[in-house]
Scaffold this motif. Structure first.
Motif, PDB file in Angstrom:
ATOM      1  N   VAL A  13       1.379 -46.537  -0.915  1.00  0.00           N
ATOM      2  CA  VAL A  13       2.481 -46.136  -0.718  1.00  0.00           C
ATOM      3  C   VAL A  13       3.164 -45.901   0.486  1.00  0.00           C
ATOM      4  O   VAL A  13       4.466 -46.079   0.733  1.00  0.00           O
ATOM      5  CB  VAL A  13       2.585 -44.698  -1.699  1.00  0.00           C
ATOM      6  CG1 VAL A  13       3.755 -43.743  -1.723  1.00  0.00           C
ATOM      7  CG2 VAL A  13       2.340 -44.792  -2.995  1.00  0.00           C
ATOM      8  N   GLY A  14       2.427 -45.308   1.234  1.00  0.00           N
ATOM      9  CA  GLY A  14       2.677 -44.991   2.628  1.00  0.00           C
ATOM     10  C   GLY A  14       3.179 -46.282   3.485  1.00  0.00           C
ATOM     11  O   GLY A  14       4.363 -46.417   3.894  1.00  0.00           O
ATOM     12  N   ILE A  15       2.506 -47.407   3.197  1.00  0.00           N
ATOM     13  CA  ILE A  15       2.699 -48.500   3.807  1.00  0.00           C
ATOM     14  C   ILE A  15       4.066 -49.108   3.115  1.00  0.00           C
ATOM     15  O   ILE A  15       5.262 -49.466   3.889  1.00  0.00           O
ATOM     16  CB  ILE A  15       1.767 -49.399   3.578  1.00  0.00           C
ATOM     17  CG1 ILE A  15       0.641 -49.467   4.331  1.00  0.00           C
ATOM     18  CG2 ILE A  15       2.230 -51.216   3.906  1.00  0.00           C
ATOM     19  CD1 ILE A  15      -0.724 -50.189   4.302  1.00  0.00           C
ATOM     20  N   ALA A  16       4.421 -49.032   1.934  1.00  0.00           N
ATOM     21  CA  ALA A  16       5.571 -49.366   1.219  1.00  0.00           C
ATOM     22  C   ALA A  16       6.695 -48.693   1.776  1.00  0.00           C
ATOM     23  O   ALA A  16       7.768 -49.205   1.971  1.00  0.00           O
ATOM     24  CB  ALA A  16       5.126 -49.318  -0.296  1.00  0.00           C
ATOM     25  N   VAL A  17       6.651 -47.388   1.934  1.00  0.00           N
ATOM     26  CA  VAL A  17       7.764 -46.408   2.307  1.00  0.00           C
ATOM     27  C   VAL A  17       8.166 -46.650   3.699  1.00  0.00           C
ATOM     28  O   VAL A  17       9.302 -47.016   4.135  1.00  0.00           O
ATOM     29  CB  VAL A  17       7.404 -44.966   2.064  1.00  0.00           C
ATOM     30  CG1 VAL A  17       8.606 -44.208   2.939  1.00  0.00           C
ATOM     31  CG2 VAL A  17       7.465 -44.560   0.677  1.00  0.00           C
ATOM     32  N   GLY A  18       7.180 -47.108   4.446  1.00  0.00           N
ATOM     33  CA  GLY A  18       7.399 -47.347   6.109  1.00  0.00           C
ATOM     34  C   GLY A  18       8.198 -48.590   6.122  1.00  0.00           C
ATOM     35  O   GLY A  18       9.034 -48.913   6.839  1.00  0.00           O
ATOM     36  N   ALA A  19       7.805 -49.660   5.295  1.00  0.00           N
ATOM     37  CA  ALA A  19       8.391 -51.005   5.279  1.00  0.00           C
ATOM     38  C   ALA A  19       9.928 -50.874   4.594  1.00  0.00           C
ATOM     39  O   ALA A  19      10.782 -51.489   5.094  1.00  0.00           O
ATOM     40  CB  ALA A  19       7.627 -51.947   4.477  1.00  0.00           C
ATOM     41  N   MET A  20      10.139 -50.059   3.692  1.00  0.00           N
ATOM     42  CA  MET A  20      11.549 -50.063   3.335  1.00  0.00           C
ATOM     43  C   MET A  20      12.377 -49.313   4.281  1.00  0.00           C
ATOM     44  O   MET A  20      13.514 -49.400   4.654  1.00  0.00           O
ATOM     45  CB  MET A  20      11.476 -48.943   1.918  1.00  0.00           C
ATOM     46  CG  MET A  20      10.963 -49.839   0.913  1.00  0.00           C
ATOM     47  SD  MET A  20      10.698 -48.738  -0.657  1.00  0.00           S
ATOM     48  CE  MET A  20      12.028 -47.520  -0.665  1.00  0.00           C
ATOM     49  N   SER A  21      11.862 -48.129   5.029  1.00  0.00           N
ATOM     50  CA  SER A  21      12.590 -47.371   5.858  1.00  0.00           C
ATOM     51  C   SER A  21      12.984 -48.558   7.164  1.00  0.00           C
ATOM     52  O   SER A  21      14.164 -48.192   7.669  1.00  0.00           O
ATOM     53  CB  SER A  21      11.785 -46.256   6.430  1.00  0.00           C
ATOM     54  OG  SER A  21      12.327 -45.682   7.410  1.00  0.00           O
ATOM     55  N   GLN A  22      11.838 -49.298   7.450  1.00  0.00           N
ATOM     56  CA  GLN A  22      12.449 -50.234   8.670  1.00  0.00           C
ATOM     57  C   GLN A  22      13.341 -50.993   8.277  1.00  0.00           C
ATOM     58  O   GLN A  22      14.252 -51.414   9.045  1.00  0.00           O
ATOM     59  CB  GLN A  22      11.012 -50.904   8.985  1.00  0.00           C
ATOM     60  CG  GLN A  22      11.192 -51.961  10.159  1.00  0.00           C
ATOM     61  CD  GLN A  22       9.728 -52.755  10.472  1.00  0.00           C
ATOM     62  OE1 GLN A  22       8.933 -52.404   9.493  1.00  0.00           O
ATOM     63  NE2 GLN A  22       9.736 -53.402  11.414  1.00  0.00           N
ATOM     64  N   GLU A  23      13.274 -51.620   7.141  1.00  0.00           N
ATOM     65  CA  GLU A  23      14.424 -52.704   6.580  1.00  0.00           C
ATOM     66  C   GLU A  23      15.701 -51.707   6.534  1.00  0.00           C
ATOM     67  O   GLU A  23      16.838 -52.490   6.855  1.00  0.00           O
ATOM     68  CB  GLU A  23      13.966 -53.080   5.012  1.00  0.00           C
ATOM     69  CG  GLU A  23      15.130 -54.066   4.483  1.00  0.00           C
ATOM     70  CD  GLU A  23      15.243 -55.363   5.325  1.00  0.00           C
ATOM     71  OE1 GLU A  23      16.286 -55.942   5.179  1.00  0.00           O
ATOM     72  OE2 GLU A  23      14.083 -55.705   5.996  1.00  0.00           O
ATOM     73  N   ARG A  24      15.569 -50.630   6.074  1.00  0.00           N
ATOM     74  CA  ARG A  24      17.066 -49.870   6.047  1.00  0.00           C
ATOM     75  C   ARG A  24      17.825 -49.513   7.473  1.00  0.00           C
ATOM     76  O   ARG A  24      18.737 -49.874   7.622  1.00  0.00           O
ATOM     77  CB  ARG A  24      16.700 -48.565   5.580  1.00  0.00           C
ATOM     78  CG  ARG A  24      17.961 -48.016   4.796  1.00  0.00           C
ATOM     79  CD  ARG A  24      17.697 -46.655   4.218  1.00  0.00           C
ATOM     80  NE  ARG A  24      17.102 -47.035   2.682  1.00  0.00           N
ATOM     81  CZ  ARG A  24      16.116 -46.096   2.289  1.00  0.00           C
ATOM     82  NH1 ARG A  24      15.417 -45.135   2.871  1.00  0.00           N
ATOM     83  NH2 ARG A  24      15.601 -46.492   1.135  1.00  0.00           N
ATOM     84  N   ARG A  25      16.649 -49.522   8.252  1.00  0.00           N
ATOM     85  CA  ARG A  25      17.119 -49.273   9.869  1.00  0.00           C
ATOM     86  C   ARG A  25      17.771 -50.611  10.422  1.00  0.00           C
ATOM     87  O   ARG A  25      18.740 -50.679  11.062  1.00  0.00           O
ATOM     88  CB  ARG A  25      15.860 -48.884  10.724  1.00  0.00           C
ATOM     89  CG  ARG A  25      15.677 -47.288  10.781  1.00  0.00           C
ATOM     90  CD  ARG A  25      14.728 -47.017  11.955  1.00  0.00           C
ATOM     91  NE  ARG A  25      13.557 -47.607  11.712  1.00  0.00           N
ATOM     92  CZ  ARG A  25      12.466 -47.164  11.329  1.00  0.00           C
ATOM     93  NH1 ARG A  25      12.529 -46.027  10.505  1.00  0.00           N
ATOM     94  NH2 ARG A  25      11.403 -47.966  11.191  1.00  0.00           N
ATOM     95  N   ARG A  26      17.000 -51.608   9.943  1.00  0.00           N
ATOM     96  CA  ARG A  26      17.338 -53.084  10.523  1.00  0.00           C
ATOM     97  C   ARG A  26      18.816 -53.304   9.722  1.00  0.00           C
ATOM     98  O   ARG A  26      19.555 -53.945  10.642  1.00  0.00           O
ATOM     99  CB  ARG A  26      16.245 -54.063  10.142  1.00  0.00           C
ATOM    100  CG  ARG A  26      16.727 -55.529  10.641  1.00  0.00           C
ATOM    101  CD  ARG A  26      15.692 -56.464  10.138  1.00  0.00           C
ATOM    102  NE  ARG A  26      14.533 -56.248   9.326  1.00  0.00           N
ATOM    103  CZ  ARG A  26      13.413 -56.055   9.592  1.00  0.00           C
ATOM    104  NH1 ARG A  26      12.934 -56.176  10.538  1.00  0.00           N
ATOM    105  NH2 ARG A  26      12.702 -55.773   8.573  1.00  0.00           N
ATOM    106  N   SER A  27      18.943 -53.104   8.530  1.00  0.00           N
ATOM    107  CA  SER A  27      20.350 -53.289   8.059  1.00  0.00           C
ATOM    108  C   SER A  27      21.363 -52.441   8.636  1.00  0.00           C
ATOM    109  O   SER A  27      22.566 -53.176   8.808  1.00  0.00           O
ATOM    110  CB  SER A  27      20.021 -52.855   6.621  1.00  0.00           C
ATOM    111  OG  SER A  27      19.200 -53.817   5.755  1.00  0.00           O
ATOM    112  N   ALA A  28      21.093 -51.238   8.972  1.00  0.00           N
ATOM    113  CA  ALA A  28      22.014 -50.267   9.531  1.00  0.00           C
ATOM    114  C   ALA A  28      22.532 -50.885  11.171  1.00  0.00           C
ATOM    115  O   ALA A  28      23.576 -51.051  11.158  1.00  0.00           O
ATOM    116  CB  ALA A  28      21.528 -49.090   9.835  1.00  0.00           C
TER     117      ALA A  28
END
Length: 97
Positions: A13-28
């Protein structure tokens, strides 16, 4: 054995949340780059920023913070983007910022 499974599940779960957070930053970051380019194109073509009457009213009254808040409420822009837009609008109105 069950402790290992719980730890593995938490790690997954931690890895999945980290990947989602990184994708959100990249999109921003990508969105901000597109916005900067669009602003440059609009400036080059002489296209004025749309001026909302509420934002203009606040600027004419010297209430820049209220103008930024109104701009953000209407557009969903970030604080930095709204401040930059309000500064551009104030510049076209020839107001002191």
């Amino acid at each position: 054995m069950s402790t290992f499974l719980v730890i593995a599940a938490i790690g997954s779960v931690g890895i999945a949340v980290g990947a989602m957070s990184q994708e959100r930053r990249r999109s921003a970051t990508q969105l901000a780059a597109v916005q900067r380019k669009l602003d440059l194109i609009m400036d080059h073509l002489g296209i004025a920023e749309p001026m909302d009457p509420e934002v203009v009213r606040h600027l004419e009254g010297g209430r820049t913070i209220h103008a930024v808040r109104a701009y953000r409420n209407q557009t969903g822009a970030s604080l930095v983007e709204a401040k930059q837009a309000v500064d551009r609008i104030a510049g076209t109105l020839h107001l002191e910022r």
